[in-house]
Design an enzyme around this catalytic site. Structure first.
Site, PDB file in Angstrom:
ATOM      1  N   ASP A  85       0.841  -1.192   0.000  1.00 19.25           N
ATOM      2  CA  ASP A  85       0.000   0.000   0.000  1.00 19.25           C
ATOM      3  C   ASP A  85       0.881   1.248   0.000  1.00 19.25           C
ATOM      4  O   ASP A  85       1.997   1.233   0.537  1.00 19.25           O
ATOM      5  CB  ASP A  85      -0.880   0.042   1.252  1.00 19.25           C
ATOM      6  CG  ASP A  85      -1.935  -1.049   1.264  1.00 19.25           C
ATOM      7  OD1 ASP A  85      -2.190  -1.641   0.207  1.00 19.25           O
ATOM      8  OD2 ASP A  85      -2.487  -1.304   2.353  1.00 19.25           O
ATOM      9  N   MET A  86       0.379   2.318  -0.574  1.00 21.63           N
ATOM     10  CA  MET A  86       1.135   3.563  -0.628  1.00 21.63           C
ATOM     11  C   MET A  86       1.606   3.988   0.762  1.00 21.63           C
ATOM     12  O   MET A  86       2.749   4.431   0.945  1.00 21.63           O
ATOM     13  CB  MET A  86       0.279   4.675  -1.245  1.00 21.63           C
ATOM     14  CG  MET A  86       0.998   6.014  -1.356  1.00 21.63           C
ATOM     15  SD  MET A  86      -0.029   7.313  -2.103  1.00 21.63           S
ATOM     16  CE  MET A  86      -1.180   7.630  -0.756  1.00 21.63           C
TER      17      MET A  86
END
Length: 241
Positions: A85-86
């Site tokens: 995930d970012m």
């Protein structure tokens, strides 16, 4: 002017759609600098992704900057085989060339890669160690959020172990091993048992979200057999928090 039943119905549907629509994404401001290379040979590259940087390009030109695009500047043959995930930091593997991309993708799909994360969570779990078995599915009206759904969710399994507890802050450091790879699995599972990850803008209540400047989740360990050479690789990255 008389308002027909269908006009009222369509108006209500429009109001419902607005109330469940996904809010606009905040501005994308990725951290600067080249990604740290933890391991590299002619077959693969292992990098330490910072929080706030996309693994692959997002939608629109403003989200083209990502780990993959930065690595391609130096290594044109590098290919993504899994993602973080970012907001999550830590270890991520890129294959060099199509043959290695296929081999590593199979290893991840068949769960031949051991992954371990560390997180800071609100509160103190009742058990020092345990397993979370909660089926997950996309929460479509609020995507990209995921949710627990016992009827239609996909089987999801996370093992956790409490490493330390700070009674003053009421915060625990936990090790997390995902035995399945569902989207946002660790974040949703921790929130579902009442211990959300600090700094999680999607799943933490406001107090836990405000308690940290970023999502306190880090991919700290990867272990797998080198797909070309056969020996076991063990890569580590200490959490930056």
């Amino acid at each position: 002017m008389t308002v027909s039943f269908f006009q009222r119905f369509n108006h209500l549907i429009g109001m419902a759609a607005e109330s469940t629509a996904t809010p606009p994404a905040p501005p994308y401001l990725p951290p600067r600098g080249e990604p740290i290379v933890v391991f590299m040979d002619e077959h693969l590259i292992v990098l330490d992704k910072p929080s706030g940087l996309l693994s692959v390009p997002g939608r629109g030109l403003e989200r083209a900057d990502c780990l993959a695009s930065r690595v391609h500047v130096r290594f044109a043959d590098a290919r993504i085989v899994h993602r973080l995930d970012m907001a999550t930091s830590g270890l991520i593997v890129m294959a060099r060339g199509a043959h290695m991309e296929r081999a590593l993708s199979i290893a991840f799909q068949q769960r031949q890669v051991e992954k371990c994360y560390e997180a800071l969570v609100a509160g103190r779990p009742a058990q020092v160690e345990g397993d979370i078995h909660l089926p997950l599915i996309t929460d479509w009206p609020r995507r990209p959020r995921q949710k627990v759904d016992p009827d239609t969710g996909k089987p999801s399994h996370t093992h956790f172990r409490v490493l330390a507890y700070d009674p003053g802050a009421d915060v625990s450091r936990v090790a997390l091993i995902p035995h399945t790879g569902r989207s946002h699995q660790l974040r949703v599972h921790l929130q579902a048992i009442g211990h959300p990850i600090l700094g999680d803008e999607l799943y933490a209540p406001d107090a836990a979200f405000q308690a940290a400047p970023r999502l306190m989740l880090h991919a700290c360990r990867l272990c797998f057999a080198h797909p070309a050479l056969g020996h076991r690789l063990e890569l580590n990255s200490p959490p930056p928090f």
